[in-house]
Design a protein around this motif. Structure first.
Motif, PDB file in Angstrom:
ATOM      1  N   ASP A  41      -8.939  -4.151  23.642  1.00 50.87           N
ATOM      2  CA  ASP A  41      -9.405  -2.672  23.926  1.00 50.87           C
ATOM      3  C   ASP A  41      -8.341  -1.641  23.273  1.00 50.87           C
ATOM      4  N   HIS A  42      -6.934  -1.865  23.478  1.00 54.86           N
ATOM      5  CA  HIS A  42      -5.999  -1.076  22.832  1.00 54.86           C
ATOM      6  C   HIS A  42      -5.031  -1.740  22.336  1.00 54.86           C
ATOM      7  N   TYR A  56     -10.191  -0.003  20.087  1.00 52.73           N
ATOM      8  CA  TYR A  56     -11.131  -0.569  19.593  1.00 52.73           C
ATOM      9  C   TYR A  56     -12.746  -0.125  20.213  1.00 52.73           C
ATOM     10  N   ASP A  57     -13.122   0.573  19.190  1.00 54.52           N
ATOM     11  CA  ASP A  57     -14.382   1.237  19.471  1.00 54.52           C
ATOM     12  C   ASP A  57     -15.680   0.307  19.400  1.00 54.52           C
ATOM     13  N   GLY A  58     -15.391  -1.242  18.843  1.00 53.68           N
ATOM     14  CA  GLY A  58     -16.716  -1.954  18.890  1.00 53.68           C
ATOM     15  C   GLY A  58     -16.854  -2.647  17.600  1.00 53.68           C
ATOM     16  N   PHE A  59     -17.969  -2.801  17.237  1.00 52.58           N
ATOM     17  CA  PHE A  59     -18.204  -3.992  15.963  1.00 52.58           C
ATOM     18  C   PHE A  59     -19.703  -3.713  15.757  1.00 52.58           C
ATOM     19  N   ALA A  60     -20.013  -4.300  14.517  1.00 53.30           N
ATOM     20  CA  ALA A  60     -21.294  -4.508  14.308  1.00 53.30           C
ATOM     21  C   ALA A  60     -21.375  -5.781  13.245  1.00 53.30           C
ATOM     22  N   GLY A 113     -15.429   7.592  16.919  1.00 53.93           N
ATOM     23  CA  GLY A 113     -16.180   6.223  16.934  1.00 53.93           C
ATOM     24  C   GLY A 113     -17.783   6.494  16.953  1.00 53.93           C
ATOM     25  N   ASN A 114     -18.565   5.626  17.631  1.00 51.50           N
ATOM     26  CA  ASN A 114     -19.927   5.359  17.538  1.00 51.50           C
ATOM     27  C   ASN A 114     -20.560   6.100  18.535  1.00 51.50           C
ATOM     28  N   ARG A 124     -17.129   2.512  22.221  1.00 54.29           N
ATOM     29  CA  ARG A 124     -16.279   2.216  23.394  1.00 54.29           C
ATOM     30  C   ARG A 124     -15.081   3.008  23.526  1.00 54.29           C
ATOM     31  N   THR A 125     -14.897   3.960  22.538  1.00 52.25           N
ATOM     32  CA  THR A 125     -13.738   4.598  22.491  1.00 52.25           C
ATOM     33  C   THR A 125     -13.128   5.301  23.676  1.00 52.25           C
TER      34      THR A 125
END
Length: 314
Positions: A41-42, A56-60, A113-114, A124-125
């Motif tokens: 997460d960080h 970590y905001d996430g992924f695609a 982020g998203n 997830r920021t």
């Protein structure tokens, strides 16, 4: 039966492994539960008198890399490059990493982020900031490197400002382009903050120690930031490179996401050439998490990426 020293040792070791139970039974081994995949997460590290935290905001997960990366190349050339680096030529994962810099007097967030409601695996920021010890209200400045959706999607949460005490910094070139184009997400997520926005240009400071550097091509006003404190420095490169192999090993290759592909390629070579020459670490928005790394020239007109690991703490 004669027990020698050697056989006694063997018997003793066996007794430790499988002690006798009544009836000759052996004890059942406890089985650990399957826990499922996990993600970080960080990560926080010192930079002179500053603290830098990558979030970590996430992924695609997407098909590719071709034709998203190496858009002007044959699929076989892209497949050869990525498989030589132990990656799939059929599918890829792109991560999203926002960055916090605490100067000691101001907390600065680079990109937001998203939108979590539109991408289930990202956005997830704010949640991961909480795990890092920060509340959204703690952010003093939000710096927008450019206005693609995965960078401005987190500006608003539940119809309200996601970072309610922040002022905003970006470039007039980026703002004017997207507002002028009538981009729906920009009109909803960025334009409402116009009165709290400061426009800066190449070479100007966000605050002392954080300086804007023009890196156009990905978007018309795409801007990166040089962060320096106590003789230590890092470059927040945003989307200068979107893939740690395809965009760095082959900086000339066209990328679907780049609006001006030739300008973006020239920017990649200029920025990563400087980083390689000076040995400066960088934080890339789409680099593998924790998104901090170094590059060196590969002798073929491109750059080899190395994750920074513990080196950033030295």
């Amino acid at each position: 039966m004669t027990i020698t020293r050697r056989s006694g040792l063997i018997l003793g070791a066996g007794a430790l492994v499988a002690p006798c139970l009544p009836g000759g039974a052996t004890p059942a081994l406890a089985k650990a539960e399957m826990m499922g995949a996990s993600r970080p997460d960080h990560m926080r590290f010192p930079l002179g008198d500053f603290e830098v935290t990558t979030i970590y905001d996430g992924f695609a997960q997407l098909p590719g890399p071709h034709p998203i990366f190496g858009q002007d190349q044959d699929a076989e050339a892209v497949a050869e490059l990525v498989t030589a680096n132990n990656l799939s030529a059929e599918k890829m994962e792109i991560g999203f990493t926002t960055t916090l810099v605490n100067t000691g007097s101001e907390l600065i967030l680079f990109d937001t982020g998203n939108d979590a409601t539109k991408r289930a695996t990202a956005g997830r920021t704010r949640a991961h900031m909480a795990k890092a010890g920060y509340a959204p209200e703690d952010v003093d400045i939000v710096v927008l490197t450019h206005f693609h959706g995965d960078h401005i999607g987190g500006m608003v949460a539940d119809g309200k400002p996601a970072f309610p005490n922040a002022r905003y910094v970006t470039t007039a070139t980026e703002y004017d382009h997207w507002v002028g184009a009538g981009n729906e997400l920009v009109l909803s997520n960025v334009q409402p903050f116009a009165e709290k926005m400061t426009f800066i240009e190449d070479g100007q400071d966000v605050v002392s120690g954080i300086t804007a550097m023009a890196a156009h091509g990905h978007t018309p006003g795409h801007t990166i930031y040089h962060v320096e404190s106590g003789g230590k420095r890092v470059l927040v490169t945003a989307d200068t490179a979107n893939h740690f192999i395809a965009s760095l090993e082959r900086p000339d290759w066209h990328v679907r996401f780049d609006m001006d592909k030739e300008a973006a390629a020239a920017t990649r070579k200029r920025v990563f050439g400087m980083l390689a020459a000076d040995g400066i670490p960088f934080i890339g928005y789409h680099m593998p998490y924790p998104a901090v790394g170094f590059v060196k020239e590969n002798g073929a007109g491109g750059y080899t990426y190395t994750a920074a690991g513990s080196q950033v703490f030295l």
